[in-house]
Enzyme design. Sequence first.
Site, PDB file in Angstrom:
ATOM      1  N   ARG A  54       1.409  -1.572  -0.225  1.00  0.00           N
ATOM      2  CA  ARG A  54      -0.378  -0.014   0.288  1.00  0.00           C
ATOM      3  C   ARG A  54       0.976   0.920  -0.411  1.00  0.00           C
ATOM      4  NH1 ARG A  54      -0.969   4.888   2.604  1.00  0.00           N
ATOM      5  NH2 ARG A  54      -0.314   3.531   4.831  1.00  0.00           N
ATOM      6  N   ASP A  55       1.401   1.480   1.232  1.00  0.00           N
ATOM      7  CA  ASP A  55       2.080   2.615   1.440  1.00  0.00           C
ATOM      8  C   ASP A  55       3.466   2.461   0.429  1.00  0.00           C
ATOM      9  OD1 ASP A  55       3.303   5.265   2.300  1.00  0.00           O
ATOM     10  OD2 ASP A  55       3.695   4.696   3.840  1.00  0.00           O
ATOM     11  N   HIS A 108       6.167   4.712  12.413  1.00  0.00           N
ATOM     12  CA  HIS A 108       6.039   4.360  11.761  1.00  0.00           C
ATOM     13  C   HIS A 108       7.256   5.649  10.558  1.00  0.00           C
ATOM     14  CE1 HIS A 108       3.933   3.824   7.131  1.00  0.00           C
ATOM     15  NE2 HIS A 108       4.376   4.913   6.711  1.00  0.00           N
ATOM     16  N   HIS A 152      10.074   6.476   8.228  1.00  0.00           N
ATOM     17  CA  HIS A 152      10.705   7.074   6.325  1.00  0.00           C
ATOM     18  C   HIS A 152      12.342   6.839   7.355  1.00  0.00           C
ATOM     19  CE1 HIS A 152       7.301   7.212   3.899  1.00  0.00           C
ATOM     20  NE2 HIS A 152       6.667   6.598   5.171  1.00  0.00           N
ATOM     21  N   CYS A 197       9.380   7.781  -5.479  1.00  0.00           N
ATOM     22  CA  CYS A 197      10.420   8.790  -5.914  1.00  0.00           C
ATOM     23  C   CYS A 197      10.959   9.416  -4.828  1.00  0.00           C
ATOM     24  CB  CYS A 197      10.190   9.481  -6.416  1.00  0.00           C
ATOM     25  SG  CYS A 197      10.718  10.826  -7.473  1.00  0.00           S
ATOM     26  N   ASN A 220      10.361   4.889   2.042  1.00  0.00           N
ATOM     27  CA  ASN A 220      10.096   4.463   3.653  1.00  0.00           C
ATOM     28  C   ASN A 220      11.564   3.167   3.762  1.00  0.00           C
ATOM     29  OD1 ASN A 220       7.263   3.557   3.897  1.00  0.00           O
ATOM     30  ND2 ASN A 220       6.457   3.963   2.096  1.00  0.00           N
TER      31      ASN A 220
END
Lengths: 306, 306
Positions: A11-12, A210, A212, A243, A252
Amino acid sequence: MKVKVVEVGARDGLQNEDTPLDIKTRWQFIQKLSNTGLQHIEVGAFVSPKWVPQMAGSDKLVKKALKAKADHKVKDSVKYSALVPNVRGMEDALKTGIKEIAIFGASSESFSKKNINCSIAESFDRFEKVMKLAKKNKIRVRGYLSTAFGCPYEGKVKRQKVYPLIQKMLELGVYEVSIGDTIGVATPKQVNAFLEGLQGKVDFKKVAMHFHDTRGTALANVYASLNYGIKTYDSSIGGLGGCPYALGASGNLATEDLIYMLEGMGIKTGVDIQSLIEIKRWIEKKLDRSLPSHVGRSGLPLKDTI
Amino acid sequence: MKVKVVEVGARDGLQNEDTPLDIKTRWQFIQKLSNTGLQHIEVGAFVSPKWVPQMAGSDKLVKKALKAKADHKVKDSVKYSALVPNVRGMEDALKTGIKEIAIFGASSESFSKKNINCSIAESFDRFEKVMKLAKKNKIRVRGYLSTAFGCPYEGKVKRQKVYPLIQKMLELGVYEVSIGDTIGVATPKQVNAFLEGLQGKVDFKKVAMHFHDTRGTALANVYASLNYGIKTYDSSIGGLGGCPYALGASGNLATEDLIYMLEGMGIKTGVDIQSLIEIKRWIEKKLDRSLPSHVGRSGLPLKDTI
């Protein structure tokens, strides 16, 4: 100590890749992920395919995933979920028989407006309506709170503004809030200050992080969070997801890097890192680009190093 | 708190790149690095150009660097050094008027034999001879101790075997030992255990950490080391330094990622991150490959995020 990893690559990850993959490939991807030991896999999003073509057909993927579970082709312990932005999406999600969804909010007004097209207050009105339907249909709900450490439009985000949003999401009835460093700006000092201030306000069993890896600090931030007892982390296989030049979500944290560090620290995840590396290589071919994760690039056999 | 960063890109970085750069380009590179605020730049190695063509002409670079300092074209605070593997290299180094050198040893027998062609005991015999010449000529010496956390041939390296080697190096008279995770396998738990056990045995002011980011854990390991008060870190601009598939050294920690995390944590380094990003882009063109560092890939203006 045990840690749960929520795999958000399908998903993400995929929604931030330029190349949309067809449903067959995405289903193969989800099947492969389901056999790695990962316990929670986000399979898609109930959003308009006009706006997010990468997520088109998520209803089909959810149905396939639920059928695979019903047919005992996937372990009972594996949970599937999908992102639901509004009541319209929730109605579509309900048709699939889905058991868990996720809602998505932002910590900064500009990101909320540009990313989900409404103010933070309006987003919580939407959440309320979605939660009502979720409760009625006994569906578990996970909450995402993005841009909790920085916003691509506003810069630094004050933690005092984020805490009430976390509390509000939990009050709405989500079982967990995943706190997102959406643009990957946080450093351990900021994470420490953030969690120090959050302690006592909410139950840390209901908090996930979460991160990145946009600036390489994701694992350092995970380590800082581990020191506060946070036990759930989101990541995306291969570091799938976009990107790095794009404003907004980018870079991520890679699942295999996260698993490597956790297992290397003696923290059990139940995930087979070698399978992750193979899936990473497989999806690289499908996307025709190399992914930024670290583990698996080295020629060293992992058994000797973990 | 202040932290010193030792830039090893022109040595540890370039010597592990497939493409050897000519002396003119390497000198431009060193000049650019000298204007970033970096305080210590390793410019080359006095090794045989037959074995390490990437380091050919290091004597010329040292002379140019020393002349630039004498001519006040470089700040007095910038220190230059070069690696010296043996007496032969030391004799060559002495001809340049060099003020500081570094010696390089390993923590595992196999790596020592394959990398520097002698046993650990023999390497210390060499160091003694080099140190003698260094003392006679009033040259400062830094020590590298590689494979302190893992060896590509032997797997895990026991810290109890590493501690005496660090002590021995310090006893020889090096002013600092840089402890290397040469193959990038360490996780914060291992770093904590390592430094916990080292505490009291040596003065941490004389300890530097040299992490590689092969598996993405370098910054997490820096953060763990900061918690032990370690104040010197080695890094390589752009993450310069090698094919990640090669056995041995691979995946240097990128200087700009390190600086980003440190400055983001309120730790002063005196280094201008924007200049580092520009140099990274410049050297990428010279090497005709993109480098793995994170910072600078994002489109976000840094001023808003640090």
